[in-house]
Design an enzyme around this catalytic site. Sequence first.
Site: not given
Length: 323
Positions: A40, A101, A153, A155-157, A174
Amino acid sequence: MTALPDSPSAAAPAAPAQAVRVSEEVARAVAEGRPVVALESTIFTHGLPRPRNLAVALEAERQLRDAGVVPATIGVHAGVPTVGLSTEQITELSATDGLDKVSLRDLPVVAALGRHGGTTVAATAFLAHRAGIRVFSTGGLGGVHFGASESFDESADMTVLAAVPVTVISAGVKSILDIRATLERFETYNIPVIGYRTRKYPGFYVTDSGHEINFAVESPAEAAGVIDARDRLGLPQAVLIANPVDPAKQLPPEELDGILARAWAEAERQGVTGNASTPFLLDFIQRDTGGRSLEVNVEVYRGNVRLGGEIATALAAAATSGS
């Protein structure tokens, strides 16, 4: 008088713009069944300070080439999602201020507006799969943030990895995230989480987050076997390989809780939320540790790039022996 369609004076239709550019080197390697690893770009556009960001990006590519693996660094250059950025493009993106981003939802926007961007795990995984790349090495994954039951909230990951069958090597999610909730969400999305020589889920900066996972593989060949089995079953989701940092190089676990508490308190005081939270918190941790977290971050990435190359090589070897 209107010109006929085949008349020399008729305007030829414009060729459609290229949606995704795949470098010739990467396309050839994929077509020939040679090992390729996706990398990435947010690690050098948003994750690391200059000039370390460029050095780490180029080191990762050299590390793979030295192992006989083709690197495919992925990002958006002048509006073109690119799989296999050139050294010149990586250098330009690493030195450009104010880059976007880019998660998956952002790809059509930055493409239409002709902007530069660093791709997140979500966007990188999508583009890697589209180019036929099976293995992707990163640092840490996104996941569920603390307080997500109220803020939503997440992540779209996670949603992308539920629908894109790549293999992602990371050092867990993380450390700033709610790891327990994230592992539960991976289960909900049917995303297999497999430890590399461990059943203790890593916490990015630390070897053991305190959470156990069900399965481990002991070698790149075993990991390749899982990936091949997923593909034979026709399952759509990613395989996550959790590769812990060397215990001798982790942040002292007893320090991490206090560091994270201070980071969250400062983010709340400054009103930092949403997409800005992760870079803010990681920057706070770097400053609070006097730069030690940066060294752990780089060590994590090196280990994941190395393992990604080994798994990609094992996959290529398995395909050759089975053909």
